[in-house]
Write a protein that holds these residues in place. Structure first.
Motif, PDB file in Angstrom:
ATOM      1  N   SER A 321       0.783  -1.355   0.077  1.00 29.83           N
ATOM      2  CA  SER A 321       0.007  -0.160   0.111  1.00 29.83           C
ATOM      3  C   SER A 321       0.731   1.064  -0.043  1.00 29.83           C
ATOM      4  CB  SER A 321      -0.875  -0.054   1.288  1.00 29.83           C
ATOM      5  OG  SER A 321      -0.063   0.069   2.460  1.00 29.83           O
ATOM      6  N   ALA A 322       2.070   1.219   0.482  1.00 28.80           N
ATOM      7  CA  ALA A 322       3.033   2.389   0.610  1.00 28.80           C
ATOM      8  C   ALA A 322       2.559   3.250   1.574  1.00 28.80           C
ATOM      9  CB  ALA A 322       3.141   2.839  -0.786  1.00 28.80           C
ATOM     10  N   SER A 323       1.705   2.763   2.635  1.00 26.89           N
ATOM     11  CA  SER A 323       1.362   3.619   3.653  1.00 26.89           C
ATOM     12  C   SER A 323       2.240   4.145   4.521  1.00 26.89           C
ATOM     13  CB  SER A 323       0.240   2.931   4.198  1.00 26.89           C
ATOM     14  OG  SER A 323       0.990   1.496   4.789  1.00 26.89           O
ATOM     15  N   GLY A 324       3.611   3.545   4.390  1.00 22.65           N
ATOM     16  CA  GLY A 324       4.758   4.054   5.040  1.00 22.65           C
ATOM     17  C   GLY A 324       5.213   5.382   4.675  1.00 22.65           C
ATOM     18  N   VAL A 325       5.185   5.620   3.345  1.00 16.11           N
ATOM     19  CA  VAL A 325       5.768   6.751   2.759  1.00 16.11           C
ATOM     20  C   VAL A 325       4.599   7.746   2.088  1.00 16.11           C
ATOM     21  CG1 VAL A 325       7.874   5.272   2.005  1.00 16.11           C
ATOM     22  CG2 VAL A 325       6.004   5.355   0.398  1.00 16.11           C
ATOM     23  N   VAL A 326       3.808   8.035   2.918  1.00 18.82           N
ATOM     24  CA  VAL A 326       2.570   8.814   2.454  1.00 18.82           C
ATOM     25  C   VAL A 326       3.198  10.301   2.378  1.00 18.82           C
ATOM     26  CG1 VAL A 326       0.737  10.047   3.308  1.00 18.82           C
ATOM     27  CG2 VAL A 326       0.665   7.572   3.208  1.00 18.82           C
ATOM     28  N   ARG A 327       3.998  10.818   3.085  1.00 17.57           N
ATOM     29  CA  ARG A 327       4.421  12.257   3.024  1.00 17.57           C
ATOM     30  C   ARG A 327       5.310  12.364   1.760  1.00 17.57           C
ATOM     31  NH1 ARG A 327       8.459  12.207   8.216  1.00 17.57           N
ATOM     32  NH2 ARG A 327       9.829  10.524   7.676  1.00 17.57           N
ATOM     33  N   ARG A 328       6.005  11.072   1.152  1.00 15.88           N
ATOM     34  CA  ARG A 328       6.613  11.547  -0.133  1.00 15.88           C
ATOM     35  C   ARG A 328       5.407  11.173  -1.131  1.00 15.88           C
ATOM     36  NH1 ARG A 328      11.952  11.443   1.043  1.00 15.88           N
ATOM     37  NH2 ARG A 328      12.576  10.411   3.022  1.00 15.88           N
ATOM     38  N   HIS A 329       4.543  10.398  -0.900  1.00 15.21           N
ATOM     39  CA  HIS A 329       3.661  10.173  -2.078  1.00 15.21           C
ATOM     40  C   HIS A 329       2.161  10.374  -1.662  1.00 15.21           C
ATOM     41  CE1 HIS A 329       6.803   8.237  -4.522  1.00 15.21           C
ATOM     42  NE2 HIS A 329       7.215   7.869  -3.179  1.00 15.21           N
ATOM     43  N   PRO A 330       1.710  11.992  -1.182  1.00 12.57           N
ATOM     44  CA  PRO A 330       0.414  12.161  -0.574  1.00 12.57           C
ATOM     45  C   PRO A 330      -0.804  11.723  -1.303  1.00 12.57           C
ATOM     46  CG  PRO A 330       1.650  14.202  -1.365  1.00 12.57           C
ATOM     47  CD  PRO A 330       2.394  13.085  -1.703  1.00 12.57           C
ATOM     48  N   ASP A 331      -0.613  11.484  -2.671  1.00 12.54           N
ATOM     49  CA  ASP A 331      -1.588  11.064  -3.475  1.00 12.54           C
ATOM     50  C   ASP A 331      -2.309   9.757  -3.048  1.00 12.54           C
ATOM     51  OD1 ASP A 331       1.000  10.227  -4.385  1.00 12.54           O
ATOM     52  OD2 ASP A 331      -0.078   9.482  -6.172  1.00 12.54           O
ATOM     53  N   ILE A 332      -1.289   9.026  -2.329  1.00 11.78           N
ATOM     54  CA  ILE A 332      -1.653   7.563  -1.966  1.00 11.78           C
ATOM     55  C   ILE A 332      -2.780   7.379  -1.202  1.00 11.78           C
ATOM     56  CG2 ILE A 332      -0.905   5.663  -0.524  1.00 11.78           C
ATOM     57  CD1 ILE A 332       1.821   6.093  -1.370  1.00 11.78           C
TER      58      ILE A 332
END
Length: 424
Positions: A321-332
């Protein structure tokens, strides 16, 4: 500013219509090749910032609208302008003026008056509007309600700090290629360029402020790479030695691939299902001066690409889910749906089960995600161990958390690691 605002509006609108932000920005760059680096940077900053704070902006906008707004491009224009008014240093009159001009190309004939009225009303009552918006969960945390609920359930004590961290700008960390230079010497080179950095360990520098890679000394000669400290754990946890046969599954874009080769002289195979993304692995290796066997293939279908020779080490950096890198990918956080997590879990299990027979007896497999949700992490690792009696779960060194879960902090993103050894 007119073009910047217009194209940022386009990028955010495409994300809310279901497109990945990177893909949306790439399309904007291709369609507008004459944009200056400064314009590109501004468009990217506004797009990322608007999506980071979208929940807050939506709650403010709902207070300012007298009737529902059903025109997507006009709504995103207001969200973009509200972000700029609240978070940027640009002159408010200029933001409003250019938003009104953009509105002439957007929506109905009433768009100009609506945009002007909404934005000027915000400027008159900004403090009260922000305070009211932050009294709602969506306004305070800028995540979908279902995501907030899931985070509370997963991390009862840390959920607020995780969500808050997700809405901050990410740190910029450098992995120093110790085959070419040490951390102390590279820090001195940075200082000569006016770039302040703090050593985090013998391989990593945290920059005080992000900079373009073009400013990094000898970056294009492979002396340093941009990589989050949490991501740097992957290659270290593999316990690499010269001469080993190593598989980096799901390798793109190649940050961990390069790190593996910095740590040991191994026979490395880098696998990815996407040929275009695999080309980025080649670019990264070329910059670092390394070579590896690059294969386009599905990690869950090794019969299509495996040569039958077992691997001593396997890095299974699986889709998640890439939920740990949301600040780099806020679209997630705005693109994901609750059902996605079960789909990722099934895909992860298929990949792990397919890769395990490729590992030599006594070899080690590292399961890795950039997620913070247990269904993709601890639960997945436990289920894998239960399915494979010959998989011994190994403890992690002090450089990693005992349970394998890194939660986002000011210094690193969120990752999960589980290390298995195939028993004899």
């Amino acid at each position: 500013m007119f073009m910047t605002q217009k194209l940022a509006n386009l990028g955010v609108n495409q994300v809310l219509a279901g497109k990945n932000l990177n893909d949306a920005l790439d399309l904007i760059w291709r369609n507008n090749p004459n944009l200056s680096p400064q314009q590109r940077g501004a468009i990217q900053d506004i797009s990322y910032g608007t999506l980071r704070h979208l929940g807050l902006l939506n709650q403010v906008l709902e207070q300012l609208l007298r009737a529902p707004l059903h025109e997507p491009e006009l709504r995103t224009l207001l969200q973009v302008a509200l972000f700029q008014l609240q978070f940027s240093r640009a002159a408010p009159y200029a933001i409003v003026d250019h938003a009104v001009k953009v509105s002439l190309h957007t929506g109905t004939g009433k768009a100009k008056g609506l945009v002007n009225g909404v934005l000027r009303n915000f400027l008159r009552n900004k403090e009260e509007l922000i305070q009211a918006a932050q009294r709602t969960r969506n306004g305070r945390y800028s995540h979908p309600e279902w995501w907030i609920d899931a985070m509370q359930k997963a991390w009862p004590s840390q959920w607020e700090s995780i969500l808050t961290c997700n809405n901050q700008r990410p740190p910029m960390a450098l992995r120093i290629n110790r085959r070419k230079i040490g951390v102390t010497d590279y820090r001195a080179l940075l200082s000569e360029e006016g770039i302040a950095a703090t050593p985090r360990d013998e391989n990593t520098l945290l920059l005080d402020h992000p900079v373009a890679v073009e400013r990094l000394p000898r970056f294009f000669d492979g002396w340093a790479s941009v990589q989050d400290p949490g991501a740097q754990l992957a290659a270290r946890l593999l316990d690499l030695c010269d001469g080993q046969r190593v598989l980096d599954a799901c390798a793109a874009p190649g940050g961990k691939t390069g790190h593996i080769l910095e740590l040991a002289n191994v026979d490395l195979t880098a696998l990815d299902a996407d040929s275009e993304r695999l080309s980025r692995v080649r670019q990264n290796l070329d910059r670092l001066g390394f070579d590896a066997r690059l294969i386009v293939g599905d990690a869950a279908q090794p019969a299509d690409w495996w040569d039958g020779r077992p691997f001593d080490r396997i890095l299974a950096d699986v889709p998640c889910s890439a939920s740990g890198v949301v600040r780099r990918h806020p679209d997630i956080k705005w693109l994901r749906r609750p059902a996605d997590f079960a789909n990722f879990a099934r895909q992860q299990a298929r990949i792990m089960d397919a890769l395990w027979p490729l590992l030599a007896k006594g070899g080690k497999l590292l399961y890795a995600t950039c997620s913070v949700f247990p269904a993709e992490n601890a639960e997945q690792a436990a289920a894998f161990a239960a399915r494979h009696p010959d998989a011994e779960r190994l403890g992690l060194p002090e450089s990693a958390p005992a349970n394998g879960q890194l939660l986002p902090t000011q210094e690193h993103d969120g990752f999960y690691y589980a290390l298995f050894r195939k028993v004899d």
